[in-house]
Structure formats: C-alpha cells, structure tokens
Design an enzyme around this catalytic site. Structure first.
Site, mmCIF file in Angstrom:
data_model
loop_
_atom_site.group_PDB
_atom_site.id
_atom_site.type_symbol
_atom_site.label_atom_id
_atom_site.label_comp_id
_atom_site.label_asym_id
_atom_site.label_seq_id
_atom_site.Cartn_x
_atom_site.Cartn_y
_atom_site.Cartn_z
ATOM 1 N N LYS A 151 46.228 1.477 25.442
ATOM 2 C CA LYS A 151 45.318 2.584 25.189
ATOM 3 C C LYS A 151 45.147 3.428 26.456
ATOM 4 O O LYS A 151 45.341 2.912 27.553
ATOM 5 C CB LYS A 151 43.978 2.049 24.690
ATOM 6 C CG LYS A 151 43.272 1.159 25.718
ATOM 7 C CD LYS A 151 41.857 1.581 25.871
ATOM 8 C CE LYS A 151 41.400 1.341 27.170
ATOM 9 N NZ LYS A 151 40.738 1.252 28.144
ATOM 10 N N LYS A 175 41.962 -12.334 24.513
ATOM 11 C CA LYS A 175 41.069 -13.270 25.210
ATOM 12 C C LYS A 175 40.886 -14.488 24.294
ATOM 13 O O LYS A 175 40.694 -14.326 23.086
ATOM 14 C CB LYS A 175 39.713 -12.610 25.486
ATOM 15 C CG LYS A 175 39.811 -11.484 26.527
ATOM 16 C CD LYS A 175 38.462 -10.812 26.710
ATOM 17 C CE LYS A 175 38.569 -9.571 27.572
ATOM 18 N NZ LYS A 175 38.233 -9.739 28.963
ATOM 19 N N HIS A 194 38.280 -1.663 22.175
ATOM 20 C CA HIS A 194 37.774 -3.039 22.299
ATOM 21 C C HIS A 194 36.553 -3.322 21.423
ATOM 22 O O HIS A 194 36.488 -4.331 20.730
ATOM 23 C CB HIS A 194 37.371 -3.351 23.746
ATOM 24 C CG HIS A 194 38.393 -2.972 24.774
ATOM 25 N ND1 HIS A 194 39.728 -3.177 24.607
ATOM 26 C CD2 HIS A 194 38.258 -2.417 26.014
ATOM 27 C CE1 HIS A 194 40.380 -2.757 25.681
ATOM 28 N NE2 HIS A 194 39.508 -2.291 26.545
ATOM 29 N N LYS A 212 27.990 -8.432 34.899
ATOM 30 C CA LYS A 212 29.152 -8.350 34.017
ATOM 31 C C LYS A 212 28.943 -9.399 32.942
ATOM 32 O O LYS A 212 28.848 -10.590 33.235
ATOM 33 C CB LYS A 212 30.461 -8.589 34.771
ATOM 34 C CG LYS A 212 31.661 -8.589 33.825
ATOM 35 C CD LYS A 212 32.954 -8.255 34.511
ATOM 36 C CE LYS A 212 34.161 -8.392 33.592
ATOM 37 N NZ LYS A 212 34.276 -7.396 32.536
#
Ligand code: BG6
Length: 510
Positions: free
Chosen positions: A171, A205, A263, A367
């Site tokens: 992307k 993932k 995502h 994060k």
C-alpha cells in the site's frame, strides 16, 4: 512437560514447517531503498537461517545506482551488521545467492537485460524460471514497472524460460477510488489477479492470523459474537512515533489513507466476517468482501462519526518532541491528520446497531495495538441490594502489541463473609506458551508468495470497497470550507484530541 507440570499435547508442541517450496528468484526493485535494507533482506535472511526458503533460490536487487554483485552484498550487510554478524558464516552462504542488476525503470532495454540475466541465473541455479517481482519502490512507479515487465515478457507464465511470475506491491494502492482503479487496470494488462500479491503486513502478524482460529476453531465464542451480546467493538493502533523521515509520503497520505483504508479495515473484517466454508484464500476473502460491502457509508455529516486530529508539540518518555508542523518536510500550515477516530456500523443481521470504534494516531502515549470486544452488561442483577456499584460487563481483548495475548475479564466473588465482586482476567500470552515460535510479518508474506497462497493479501474487490468507504470522507475533509476547525490539535504524548476523549475512554480503560 511444561513448567506447570502439565503434558503438552501434540497439537501444542509446534507446527510442522513447509514441506516443499518451489525454487524461485526474488527480484527486488528499489534495492537501494530503506524497505529492502530494513525489512526485506533481514526477513529473507531469517527465512534462510530457519530453512524456510527453497533450496534453490536467488535474490536479484535492481535499482538505478551502479553496483557490482559484491558491492551490493556489502551495502546490505551494512544495514544491520550487528544482527547479521552473529551469523557471519550463514550470511556469507546467504550472500552467495544475492545478485545485482542496475536498471533504468523507464527504459525497456534495462528490462530486456534483466530478462537475459534472470535466464542465465535460472540455468545456473535451476530456479526453473519461477520469479517474484517485489516492487519496493515509491507507488507512483508501480504502473510503469508493471507495464515494462509485461513488455519484456517477464509477466508471462509457463512460456519459454518462464515458470510462474508473481508481482508484490505494498500500500498505498492508489490515492483514492479513481486512482486505485487506474492502477488496477494497468496491472491487469499484464498480470492476472492470481499473480498479484498486495501486501498488508498487519494480516501477517501471528495474533491477527489467530483471530480466525480463535473464532472458528472454538465453538464457545461464536454464539455470543453478535448484536445480542456485544455492546461495541474497539480497534486501536496507537503509535508513539511521529512521522519520522516520511513526511514526503505522509503529507499526501495522512492517517486515513495510511492506516484505515488498509490495516484497520482488515482487522474489522476479521472480527465481523462470517465463517468461510473452507480455509482457502478465496473463501476467506469472499467473506471479508461481504463485510466491506455491508459497511454503512458515512452520512452527509461525517463529523458525527469521524474525529480527526494532528499532534502538536509535547513530550514522549520525558523528552520534548516537536509538533507535526515542525517536523522536517512538513508545511508550517499543514492540515494533514495524524489521528483519526471513526465510528462504523456493519449493516447486516449479525451486527445491526453495534458500533465499531476504530482509532489510530501518531505520537500518542504508548504504542499499543489491540481489539476490544465489549460484551453487554448482565440483563438483571440479583446483587443490586448488596452491591454499591454496578457490575462491569465482560470484556475480551485480543492484544497485538506490545503483548500478543488474549484476555477475558469476568466477575468473581472476593473471599469473605460479605458479597463483594471483583473483576478478574484470564490471560493467555503467546510468548509464554509458544516462545520464539512466530514468523516476522515480512517472513510470512514472502513465504506465502513463494507458496502461491493469497489468503493474507488484499484482493482487487476488497481494495476498491475500502476506497469507496473512505474516498468520500477524504474528499470532504480535504476540500471542505471549515477544514481547519475540523482538525483537532492534540499534545504529543497524550491520548489524542479532547474531542475523542469519550470514545477513547472506552478503549484505553477497562
Ligand atoms: C505502516 C504505516 O503501514 O504501518 C506506518 O505506513 C505505521 O505509518 C505502521 O507506523 C505501523 O505498523 P506496526 O506494525 O508498527 O503497527
């Protein structure tokens, strides 16, 4: 036996590796770039160390800079010398499979020379004409390179010296719906859909892949997985980092294109989809497509379902950090959003009325990437006479970062003579149970591309449906009169703009 003294079942002991990988050559365009040095080569090297590359393989780097094969190998080694030198002998063995071919991307002669070189190394190393063309270049070059590969006969499969031919792109797939369709029509002049691998590294993932297993290999969650039991779903990808050195790209993209069109919508589709009939790429992608099709488009006033923000100066880990507009390469009056929070609805029988809160932003407090499934409260509490506070509802968290985990919170009675309730959490942590077992996201996508398995890659229809959801709001935000007022500034190191506080609290606090 594990440390708790229980026997591991054979299911838990591990997953067999891949038996047979067809020989192939991986051609990387953009070989002198960051993506190649930081992600692709380390992933390929790890695959080599773990024996998950074919026995016969070549890697050919292509870029404008002139290099010898040897000179190119040295530049790669310098990207991560510490990591690579632990395995010096292995690195040397691996480097023997790496070659370099200088290219001018807009010159057909360069592609013809590449074709000759590929044929030559195919013969030497018996890679049977199977090729992956990985376009690690700025996206505006995708149409050009794809067209040139076609002209040079490199997109053709099973002809002459060619075996199979696959193209990998990352992307952004276009800038909006119109440009995505234009890109698609260029790609499909030379490549069939089965040859096109559109990466979304989130899908690779481990914990994201586990969503399908969790939902469809267990019978107990599915009956609750709907509007009758779920109050809302939250999907959060919070980042501490700012724009770093990517302002050139980010100024054009902003957070909606960078994180949501891809995502975040993929995560949503995994939570919302129906069970596919088979664990096969197209069956899974068909179900995701149905979800994308069921997403309610934003109303005329997206402001009610969308909050946009941009980070100002602040502090992260007790260090002062500049605001977005002070970052290198960003205009002093930039109106690019670095934070967005959306409320989406999936208009189908299962999800009618359940809000999906999606949030992502840069320069936030931590994060953290996770999916929150918030169940409804008990319909009636027999404890209301003895309890002072309300009973909090069950919550399931699928943690993606920093902890890869599954957490389920439920009520328990605290020991003692009186009735006191306390929420407790059952916590399954990937690393504790499967130490060091996972593949890095790039290892997984490259492996799947070699295997010809497109399950974790975007399909054309999904890309277009995702663009058709976000394009109207992007156009609206980018052209509306009160654009400045719609962009809420927030302090770096916090949890986003004040306007998003109420929604955010649902996701950050239990
Ligand atoms: C990328 C975005 O796709 O994903 C980046 O372009 C973002 O802006 C990154 O930082 C986040 O990925 P991860 O795996 O670190 O959550």
């Amino acid at each position: 036996m594990n440390k708790n003294g229980t026997e591991q079942t054979s299911e838990k002991k591990g997953c067999p590796g891949v038996d047979h990988l067809e020989p192939c050559t991986i051609v990387i365009f953009g070989a002198s770039g960051d993506l190649t040095g930081r992600k692709l080569i380390p992933a390929l090297f790890q695959m080599f160390v773990k024996k998950s590359l074919p026995r016969q393989f070549n890697i050919v780097g292509c870029a404008r800079t002139p290099h010898s094969h040897e000179g190119f190998r040295d530049t790669l080694h310098q990207f991560d010398p510490e990591n690579f030198s632990q395995y010096d002998k292995k690195w040397l063995e691996f480097a023997g499979h790496i070659f370099y071919q200088p290219m001018l991307y807009d010159t057909i002669e360069s592609y013809k020379e590449l074709a000759l070189f590929l044929a030559e190394i195919d013969t030497k190393s018996n890679t049977q004409g199977n090729r992956i063309f990985d376009l690690a270049v700025p996206p505006h070059l995708y149409p050009l390179i794809s067209k040139m590969l076609g002209e040079a006969g490199l997109a053709q499969e099973n002809t002459g010296r060619n075996g199979w031919s696959r193209i990998i792109i990352e992307k952004p797939f276009g800038h909006d719906l119109k440009s995505a369709r234009e890109l698609q029509s260029t790609l499909e002049q030379d490549f069939k859909e089965e040859q096109i691998y559109r990466i979304d590294h989130y899908l690779a993932k481990e914990t994201v892949q586990n969503i399908l297993t969790f939902r469809f290999a267990n019978a107990i969650f599915e009956p609750l997985w709907n509007r009758s039991y779920i109050d809302y779903v939250g999907i959060m990808a919070a980042e501490k980092l700012g724009v770093e050195n990517r302002a050139g790209y980010y100024e054009q993209a902003g957070v909606v294109r960078d994180m949501f069109q891809n995502h975040m919508l993929q995560l949503l589709s995994l939570i919302a989809m129906e069970s596919p009939s088979h664990f096969e790429a197209d069956c899974v992608r068909d179900e995701k497509t149905k979800v994308f099709r069921s997403l309610r488009h934003f109303a005329e006033r997206p402001g009610e379902d969308l909050i946009l923000g941009q980070y100002g100066p602040g502090s992260i880990d007790e260090k002062s950090v500049p605001g977005y507009r002070q970052e290198k390469g960003v205009g002093i009056n930039s109106l690019t959003a670095t934070f967005a929070m959306m409320r989406l609805f999936v208009d189908n029988w299962r999800w009618q009325g359940v809000p999906f809160y999606l949030v992502s932003g840069k320069r936030l407090a931590q994060k953290e990437t996770k999916i929150v499934i918030q169940f409804k409260k008990v319909p009636h509490t027999m404890f209301h006479n003895v309890l002072e506070k309300k009973i909090s509802a069950n919550r399931l968290i699928l943690g993606i970062y920093p902890e890869e985990e599954i957490k389920l919170t439920f009520q328990t009675k605290k020991p003692g003579p009186k009735i006191c309730l306390s929420p407790m959490t059952m916590d399954f942590k990937y690393e504790e149970n499967y130490p060091g077992a996972g593949l890095d996201a790039y290892e997984k996508v490259l492996l799947d591309c070699i295997l010809g398995d497109q399950m974790l890659f975007w399909r054309r229809d999904g890309v277009e449906l995702a663009w058709s959801l976000v394009t109207p709001i992007l156009h609206d935000c980018e052209t509306c009169a009160g654009r400045e007022q719609q962009l809420h500034l927030y302090e770096a190191g916090g949890w986003g703009p004040y306007a998003a506080k109420e929604w955010m609290e649902r996701l950050i606090n239990p």
